[in-house]
Design a protein around this motif. Sequence first.
Motif, PDB file in Angstrom:
ATOM      1  N   LYS A 149      -0.311  -5.013  10.359  1.00 19.05           N
ATOM      2  CA  LYS A 149       0.982  -3.839  10.717  1.00 19.05           C
ATOM      3  C   LYS A 149       1.637  -3.201   8.708  1.00 19.05           C
ATOM      4  O   LYS A 149       1.837  -2.525   9.299  1.00 19.05           O
ATOM      5  CB  LYS A 149       1.920  -5.178  11.171  1.00 19.05           C
ATOM      6  CG  LYS A 149       1.528  -5.636  12.805  1.00 19.05           C
ATOM      7  CD  LYS A 149       2.792  -6.516  12.871  1.00 19.05           C
ATOM      8  CE  LYS A 149       2.218  -6.962  14.501  1.00 19.05           C
ATOM      9  NZ  LYS A 149       3.403  -8.284  15.288  1.00 19.05           N
ATOM     10  N   LYS A 150       1.328  -4.154   8.191  1.00 21.67           N
ATOM     11  CA  LYS A 150       1.921  -3.457   7.297  1.00 21.67           C
ATOM     12  C   LYS A 150       1.112  -2.259   6.220  1.00 21.67           C
ATOM     13  O   LYS A 150       1.516  -1.340   6.280  1.00 21.67           O
ATOM     14  CB  LYS A 150       1.400  -4.482   5.757  1.00 21.67           C
ATOM     15  CG  LYS A 150       2.678  -6.053   5.862  1.00 21.67           C
ATOM     16  CD  LYS A 150       4.597  -5.235   5.129  1.00 21.67           C
ATOM     17  CE  LYS A 150       5.001  -6.356   5.100  1.00 21.67           C
ATOM     18  NZ  LYS A 150       6.604  -5.526   5.028  1.00 21.67           N
ATOM     19  N   LEU A 151      -0.305  -2.596   6.354  1.00 22.27           N
ATOM     20  CA  LEU A 151      -0.907  -1.101   6.143  1.00 22.27           C
ATOM     21  C   LEU A 151      -0.504  -0.127   7.204  1.00 22.27           C
ATOM     22  O   LEU A 151      -0.622   1.177   7.174  1.00 22.27           O
ATOM     23  CB  LEU A 151      -2.197  -1.261   5.872  1.00 22.27           C
ATOM     24  CG  LEU A 151      -2.616  -2.039   5.151  1.00 22.27           C
ATOM     25  CD1 LEU A 151      -4.380  -2.447   5.795  1.00 22.27           C
ATOM     26  CD2 LEU A 151      -3.218  -1.757   4.053  1.00 22.27           C
ATOM     27  N   ASN A 152       0.060  -0.368   8.440  1.00 20.71           N
ATOM     28  CA  ASN A 152       0.041   0.629   9.705  1.00 20.71           C
ATOM     29  C   ASN A 152       1.027   1.231   8.570  1.00 20.71           C
ATOM     30  O   ASN A 152       1.671   2.467   9.285  1.00 20.71           O
ATOM     31  CB  ASN A 152       0.181   0.575  11.057  1.00 20.71           C
ATOM     32  CG  ASN A 152      -1.350  -0.352  11.822  1.00 20.71           C
ATOM     33  OD1 ASN A 152      -2.341  -0.061  11.373  1.00 20.71           O
ATOM     34  ND2 ASN A 152      -1.016  -0.883  12.500  1.00 20.71           N
ATOM     35  N   SER A 153       2.143   1.028   8.286  1.00 17.99           N
ATOM     36  CA  SER A 153       3.179   1.659   7.678  1.00 17.99           C
ATOM     37  C   SER A 153       3.363   2.089   6.819  1.00 17.99           C
ATOM     38  O   SER A 153       4.750   3.326   6.718  1.00 17.99           O
ATOM     39  CB  SER A 153       4.420  -0.135   7.067  1.00 17.99           C
ATOM     40  OG  SER A 153       3.740  -0.556   6.396  1.00 17.99           O
ATOM     41  N   LEU A 154       2.369   1.836   6.461  1.00 22.46           N
ATOM     42  CA  LEU A 154       1.833   3.095   5.167  1.00 22.46           C
ATOM     43  C   LEU A 154       1.481   3.897   5.798  1.00 22.46           C
ATOM     44  O   LEU A 154       1.077   4.872   4.173  1.00 22.46           O
ATOM     45  CB  LEU A 154       0.946   1.920   4.022  1.00 22.46           C
ATOM     46  CG  LEU A 154       1.554   0.525   3.409  1.00 22.46           C
ATOM     47  CD1 LEU A 154       0.612   0.783   2.434  1.00 22.46           C
ATOM     48  CD2 LEU A 154       2.771   1.313   2.071  1.00 22.46           C
ATOM     49  N   GLY A 155       0.937   4.192   7.067  1.00 24.87           N
ATOM     50  CA  GLY A 155      -0.112   5.813   7.068  1.00 24.87           C
ATOM     51  C   GLY A 155      -1.459   5.358   7.278  1.00 24.87           C
ATOM     52  O   GLY A 155      -2.205   6.155   7.345  1.00 24.87           O
ATOM     53  N   VAL A 156      -1.298   3.816   6.586  1.00 28.10           N
ATOM     54  CA  VAL A 156      -3.228   3.773   6.304  1.00 28.10           C
ATOM     55  C   VAL A 156      -3.620   2.934   7.899  1.00 28.10           C
ATOM     56  O   VAL A 156      -3.665   2.682   8.528  1.00 28.10           O
ATOM     57  CB  VAL A 156      -3.488   2.411   5.240  1.00 28.10           C
ATOM     58  CG1 VAL A 156      -4.788   2.762   5.580  1.00 28.10           C
ATOM     59  CG2 VAL A 156      -2.648   3.283   3.779  1.00 28.10           C
TER      60      VAL A 156
END
Length: 294
Positions: A149-156
Amino acid sequence: MTNNLIRIGIFYDGNYFSHASNYYNYEHSKKARLSVSGIHNYIRHYIAQEEGVEKSYCKITDAHYFRGRLNSYDAHQSNRLLSERIFEDILMNEGIVTHYLPLRYIDGKRGEKGIDVYLALEAFDLAIHKSFDVIVLIACDGDYVPLVKKLNSLGVKVAVLAWDFEYVDSRTGKSRETVTSIDLLNESVYPMLIHEVIDSKVKKNELIVDNLFVKQGKQSIVSPQSENTKVETSKILSLKNGYGFISKPPNNLYFHWTDVDIDFNDLNIGDTVKFISAQNEKGQEIAVDVQLVN
Protein backbone atom coordinates in the motif's frame (compact mmCIF):
# COMPACT_ATOMS: atom_id res chain seq x y z
CA MET A 1 4.87 0.08 -28.39
CA THR A 2 6.78 2.58 -26.30
CA ASN A 3 10.41 2.10 -25.38
CA ASN A 4 10.67 3.69 -21.94
CA LEU A 5 13.18 2.06 -19.62
CA ILE A 6 11.47 0.06 -16.86
CA ARG A 7 13.57 -0.14 -13.68
CA ILE A 8 12.82 -3.27 -11.66
CA GLY A 9 13.74 -3.99 -8.03
CA ILE A 10 13.38 -7.55 -6.71
CA PHE A 11 13.03 -8.43 -3.02
CA TYR A 12 13.18 -12.05 -1.86
CA ASP A 13 11.71 -13.44 1.32
CA GLY A 14 14.52 -15.99 1.48
CA ASN A 15 12.85 -18.52 3.77
CA TYR A 16 9.78 -18.61 1.53
CA PHE A 17 11.87 -18.95 -1.63
CA SER A 18 13.85 -21.80 -0.07
CA HIS A 19 10.63 -23.53 0.96
CA ALA A 20 9.23 -23.28 -2.58
CA SER A 21 12.49 -24.49 -4.13
CA ASN A 22 12.54 -27.50 -1.78
CA TYR A 23 8.98 -28.34 -2.77
CA TYR A 24 9.82 -28.45 -6.48
CA ASN A 25 13.02 -30.37 -5.82
CA TYR A 26 11.60 -33.03 -3.49
CA GLU A 27 7.80 -33.18 -3.89
CA HIS A 28 6.84 -31.93 -7.36
CA SER A 29 7.25 -34.04 -10.50
CA LYS A 30 9.87 -31.54 -11.77
CA LYS A 31 12.41 -32.84 -9.21
CA ALA A 32 14.55 -29.72 -9.70
CA ARG A 33 15.33 -26.56 -7.78
CA LEU A 34 14.11 -23.14 -8.82
CA SER A 35 16.60 -21.18 -10.90
CA VAL A 36 17.34 -17.61 -9.80
CA SER A 37 18.46 -16.58 -13.29
CA GLY A 38 15.41 -18.25 -14.82
CA ILE A 39 13.09 -16.40 -12.46
CA HIS A 40 14.73 -13.07 -13.28
CA ASN A 41 14.37 -13.80 -16.99
CA TYR A 42 10.70 -14.64 -16.52
CA ILE A 43 10.11 -11.42 -14.54
CA ARG A 44 11.60 -9.30 -17.34
CA HIS A 45 9.56 -11.19 -19.94
CA TYR A 46 6.30 -10.82 -17.97
CA ILE A 47 6.70 -7.13 -17.15
CA ALA A 48 7.73 -6.31 -20.72
CA GLN A 49 4.47 -7.80 -21.95
CA GLU A 50 2.38 -6.01 -19.33
CA GLU A 51 4.10 -2.66 -19.83
CA GLY A 52 4.08 -2.87 -23.62
CA VAL A 53 7.84 -2.50 -24.08
CA GLU A 54 10.56 -4.65 -25.52
CA LYS A 55 12.18 -6.98 -23.02
CA SER A 56 15.53 -5.24 -23.51
CA TYR A 57 13.99 -2.12 -21.93
CA CYS A 58 13.11 -3.98 -18.72
CA LYS A 59 16.18 -3.89 -16.48
CA ILE A 60 16.62 -5.41 -13.03
CA THR A 61 18.54 -2.60 -11.38
CA ASP A 62 18.47 -4.01 -7.83
CA ALA A 63 17.85 -7.41 -6.26
CA HIS A 64 17.91 -8.20 -2.53
CA TYR A 65 17.62 -11.43 -0.54
CA PHE A 66 16.53 -11.49 3.13
CA ARG A 67 16.78 -14.46 5.48
CA GLY A 68 17.59 -15.59 8.99
CA ARG A 69 20.95 -17.33 9.23
CA LEU A 70 22.67 -19.85 11.48
CA ASN A 71 25.87 -18.76 13.17
CA SER A 72 29.08 -20.35 11.88
CA TYR A 73 29.33 -22.93 14.66
CA ASP A 74 25.75 -24.21 14.27
CA ALA A 75 26.07 -24.27 10.47
CA HIS A 76 29.26 -26.32 10.76
CA GLN A 77 27.74 -28.72 13.28
CA SER A 78 24.73 -29.36 11.01
CA ASN A 79 26.86 -29.71 7.82
CA ARG A 80 25.28 -26.63 6.23
CA LEU A 81 28.29 -24.41 5.63
CA LEU A 82 29.02 -25.79 2.16
CA SER A 83 25.43 -25.68 0.92
CA GLU A 84 25.01 -22.13 2.23
CA ARG A 85 28.20 -20.97 0.53
CA ILE A 86 27.19 -22.58 -2.76
CA PHE A 87 23.86 -20.77 -2.72
CA GLU A 88 25.50 -17.49 -1.73
CA ASP A 89 27.79 -17.87 -4.75
CA ILE A 90 24.70 -18.22 -6.94
CA LEU A 91 23.13 -15.08 -5.46
CA MET A 92 26.39 -13.15 -5.82
CA ASN A 93 26.77 -14.18 -9.46
CA GLU A 94 23.27 -12.88 -10.14
CA GLY A 95 24.09 -9.53 -8.50
CA ILE A 96 21.76 -10.12 -5.56
CA VAL A 97 22.59 -8.33 -2.31
CA THR A 98 22.16 -10.56 0.75
CA HIS A 99 20.70 -9.35 4.05
CA TYR A 100 20.90 -11.70 7.05
CA LEU A 101 19.69 -11.60 10.61
CA PRO A 102 20.76 -14.23 13.16
CA LEU A 103 18.33 -17.06 13.80
CA ARG A 104 17.17 -16.90 17.40
CA TYR A 105 15.54 -19.35 19.74
CA ILE A 106 11.80 -18.70 20.02
CA ASP A 107 9.84 -21.00 22.36
CA GLY A 108 12.71 -23.48 22.29
CA LYS A 109 13.04 -23.52 18.49
CA ARG A 110 15.28 -21.54 16.14
CA GLY A 111 13.30 -19.07 14.07
CA GLU A 112 13.42 -15.83 12.13
CA LYS A 113 12.64 -12.61 13.95
CA GLY A 114 12.22 -9.29 12.16
CA ILE A 115 13.07 -10.38 8.60
CA ASP A 116 9.74 -9.21 7.15
CA VAL A 117 10.17 -5.78 8.80
CA TYR A 118 13.77 -5.60 7.56
CA LEU A 119 12.66 -6.38 3.99
CA ALA A 120 9.79 -3.90 4.10
CA LEU A 121 11.96 -1.03 5.37
CA GLU A 122 14.68 -1.66 2.77
CA ALA A 123 12.16 -1.98 -0.07
CA PHE A 124 10.40 1.25 0.85
CA ASP A 125 13.65 3.17 1.38
CA LEU A 126 15.15 2.00 -1.93
CA ALA A 127 11.91 2.68 -3.78
CA ILE A 128 12.26 6.33 -2.78
CA HIS A 129 15.97 6.69 -3.48
CA LYS A 130 16.29 4.57 -6.61
CA SER A 131 13.01 5.41 -8.34
CA PHE A 132 11.94 1.89 -9.27
CA ASP A 133 9.11 1.61 -11.76
CA VAL A 134 8.22 -1.90 -10.59
CA ILE A 135 9.07 -3.72 -7.38
CA VAL A 136 8.75 -7.51 -7.39
CA LEU A 137 8.07 -9.17 -4.04
CA ILE A 138 8.90 -12.87 -3.94
CA ALA A 139 6.72 -13.53 -0.92
CA CYS A 140 3.31 -14.84 0.13
CA ASP A 141 2.71 -13.37 3.59
CA GLY A 142 -0.12 -10.94 4.24
CA ASP A 143 2.24 -9.03 6.57
CA TYR A 144 3.62 -7.35 3.43
CA VAL A 145 0.26 -5.73 2.56
CA PRO A 146 1.09 -2.42 4.35
CA LEU A 147 4.35 -2.25 2.35
CA VAL A 148 2.48 -2.73 -0.93
CA LYS A 149 0.00 0.00 0.00
CA LYS A 150 2.86 2.39 0.80
CA LEU A 151 4.56 1.60 -2.51
CA ASN A 152 1.29 2.20 -4.34
CA SER A 153 1.12 5.62 -2.72
CA LEU A 154 4.54 6.39 -4.20
CA GLY A 155 3.32 5.40 -7.65
CA VAL A 156 5.53 2.29 -7.70
CA LYS A 157 3.84 -0.71 -9.29
CA VAL A 158 4.17 -3.92 -7.27
CA ALA A 159 4.33 -7.44 -8.67
CA VAL A 160 3.90 -10.36 -6.26
CA LEU A 161 5.62 -13.50 -7.47
CA ALA A 162 4.41 -16.55 -5.57
CA TRP A 163 3.73 -20.29 -5.56
CA ASP A 164 0.80 -22.08 -3.93
CA PHE A 165 1.30 -25.78 -3.23
CA GLU A 166 0.13 -28.67 -1.07
CA TYR A 167 1.74 -32.02 -0.38
CA VAL A 168 2.05 -34.79 2.18
CA ASP A 169 5.39 -34.77 3.99
CA SER A 170 6.84 -38.24 3.39
CA ARG A 171 8.80 -38.09 6.64
CA THR A 172 5.96 -37.12 8.98
CA GLY A 173 2.86 -38.12 7.02
CA LYS A 174 1.39 -34.67 7.66
CA SER A 175 -0.27 -32.52 5.03
CA ARG A 176 1.62 -29.31 4.22
CA GLU A 177 0.11 -26.30 2.47
CA THR A 178 1.43 -22.90 1.39
CA VAL A 179 -1.12 -20.34 0.19
CA THR A 180 -0.46 -16.76 -0.90
CA SER A 181 -2.39 -14.05 0.92
CA ILE A 182 -5.41 -12.93 -1.12
CA ASP A 183 -5.05 -9.39 0.28
CA LEU A 184 -1.43 -9.30 -0.90
CA LEU A 185 -2.42 -10.37 -4.41
CA ASN A 186 -5.33 -7.90 -4.54
CA GLU A 187 -3.12 -4.96 -3.54
CA SER A 188 -0.50 -5.78 -6.18
CA VAL A 189 -0.67 -4.50 -9.75
CA TYR A 190 0.83 -7.68 -11.18
CA PRO A 191 -0.06 -10.89 -9.27
CA MET A 192 2.23 -13.60 -10.65
CA LEU A 193 1.16 -17.08 -9.51
CA ILE A 194 4.00 -19.12 -10.91
CA HIS A 195 2.58 -22.53 -9.93
CA GLU A 196 -0.19 -21.95 -12.48
CA VAL A 197 2.41 -21.23 -15.15
CA ILE A 198 4.51 -24.28 -14.26
CA ASP A 199 1.56 -26.67 -14.19
CA SER A 200 -0.18 -25.24 -17.26
CA LYS A 201 -0.56 -27.90 -19.97
CA VAL A 202 -0.48 -25.15 -22.58
CA LYS A 203 2.81 -23.60 -21.40
CA LYS A 204 4.66 -26.63 -20.02
CA ASN A 205 6.87 -27.00 -23.09
CA GLU A 206 7.79 -23.33 -23.37
CA LEU A 207 11.50 -22.64 -22.93
CA ILE A 208 10.92 -19.69 -20.60
CA VAL A 209 8.96 -21.97 -18.23
CA ASP A 210 11.50 -24.77 -18.48
CA ASN A 211 14.23 -22.28 -17.55
CA LEU A 212 12.53 -21.59 -14.23
CA PHE A 213 14.35 -24.69 -13.00
CA VAL A 214 18.01 -25.48 -12.49
CA LYS A 215 19.32 -27.74 -15.22
CA GLN A 216 20.75 -30.95 -13.89
CA GLY A 217 24.49 -31.13 -14.49
CA LYS A 218 26.14 -34.03 -16.20
CA GLN A 219 26.41 -37.01 -13.89
CA SER A 220 29.81 -38.41 -13.12
CA ILE A 221 28.30 -41.88 -13.35
CA VAL A 222 29.51 -44.06 -16.20
CA SER A 223 27.43 -47.16 -15.56
CA PRO A 224 25.89 -49.31 -12.86
CA GLN A 225 28.02 -52.14 -11.54
CA SER A 226 25.97 -54.68 -13.47
CA GLU A 227 23.12 -54.84 -15.94
CA ASN A 228 20.88 -56.20 -13.20
CA THR A 229 20.99 -53.08 -11.07
CA LYS A 230 20.34 -53.98 -7.45
CA VAL A 231 19.14 -51.68 -4.70
CA GLU A 232 21.28 -52.20 -1.60
CA THR A 233 20.80 -51.16 2.02
CA SER A 234 23.42 -50.07 4.54
CA LYS A 235 24.28 -47.37 7.09
CA ILE A 236 25.93 -43.96 6.77
CA LEU A 237 29.41 -43.97 8.30
CA SER A 238 30.35 -40.29 7.94
CA LEU A 239 29.07 -36.95 6.68
CA LYS A 240 31.11 -33.86 5.85
CA ASN A 241 30.74 -30.73 3.70
CA GLY A 242 28.23 -32.12 1.22
CA TYR A 243 29.47 -35.69 0.91
CA GLY A 244 29.54 -38.88 2.95
CA PHE A 245 30.43 -42.56 3.06
CA ILE A 246 28.17 -45.59 3.25
CA SER A 247 29.31 -48.90 4.72
CA LYS A 248 29.82 -51.61 2.09
CA PRO A 249 32.60 -54.07 2.94
CA PRO A 250 35.34 -54.39 1.97
CA ASN A 251 35.28 -50.72 0.88
CA ASN A 252 33.12 -47.80 1.98
CA LEU A 253 31.17 -46.07 -0.79
CA TYR A 254 31.41 -42.33 -1.40
CA PHE A 255 28.21 -40.38 -2.16
CA HIS A 256 27.56 -36.70 -2.99
CA TRP A 257 24.72 -34.48 -1.77
CA THR A 258 23.37 -34.18 -5.33
CA ASP A 259 22.63 -37.93 -5.30
CA VAL A 260 20.44 -37.78 -2.15
CA ASP A 261 16.66 -37.67 -2.52
CA ILE A 262 16.13 -35.45 0.55
CA ASP A 263 17.95 -32.45 1.97
CA PHE A 264 21.52 -33.58 2.71
CA ASN A 265 21.36 -31.68 6.02
CA ASP A 266 18.60 -34.02 7.23
CA LEU A 267 20.92 -37.04 7.13
CA ASN A 268 22.70 -38.29 10.24
CA ILE A 269 25.55 -40.70 10.86
CA GLY A 270 24.06 -44.13 11.49
CA ASP A 271 20.98 -43.58 9.31
CA THR A 272 19.94 -46.55 7.20
CA VAL A 273 19.82 -45.75 3.49
CA LYS A 274 19.15 -47.62 0.28
CA PHE A 275 21.28 -46.94 -2.79
CA ILE A 276 22.61 -48.22 -6.11
CA SER A 277 26.29 -48.94 -6.74
CA ALA A 278 27.74 -47.27 -9.83
CA GLN A 279 31.07 -46.27 -11.31
CA ASN A 280 32.26 -42.72 -11.74
CA GLU A 281 34.33 -41.59 -14.69
CA LYS A 282 37.51 -42.69 -12.90
CA GLY A 283 36.22 -46.23 -12.54
CA GLN A 284 35.68 -45.90 -8.80
CA GLU A 285 32.67 -47.52 -7.14
CA ILE A 286 30.31 -44.93 -5.64
CA ALA A 287 26.73 -44.84 -4.30
CA VAL A 288 23.98 -43.03 -6.22
CA ASP A 289 20.23 -42.61 -5.82
CA VAL A 290 20.68 -42.55 -2.06
CA GLN A 291 17.39 -42.65 -0.17
CA LEU A 292 16.71 -42.53 3.53
CA VAL A 293 14.93 -45.63 4.84
CA ASN A 294 12.11 -44.60 7.17
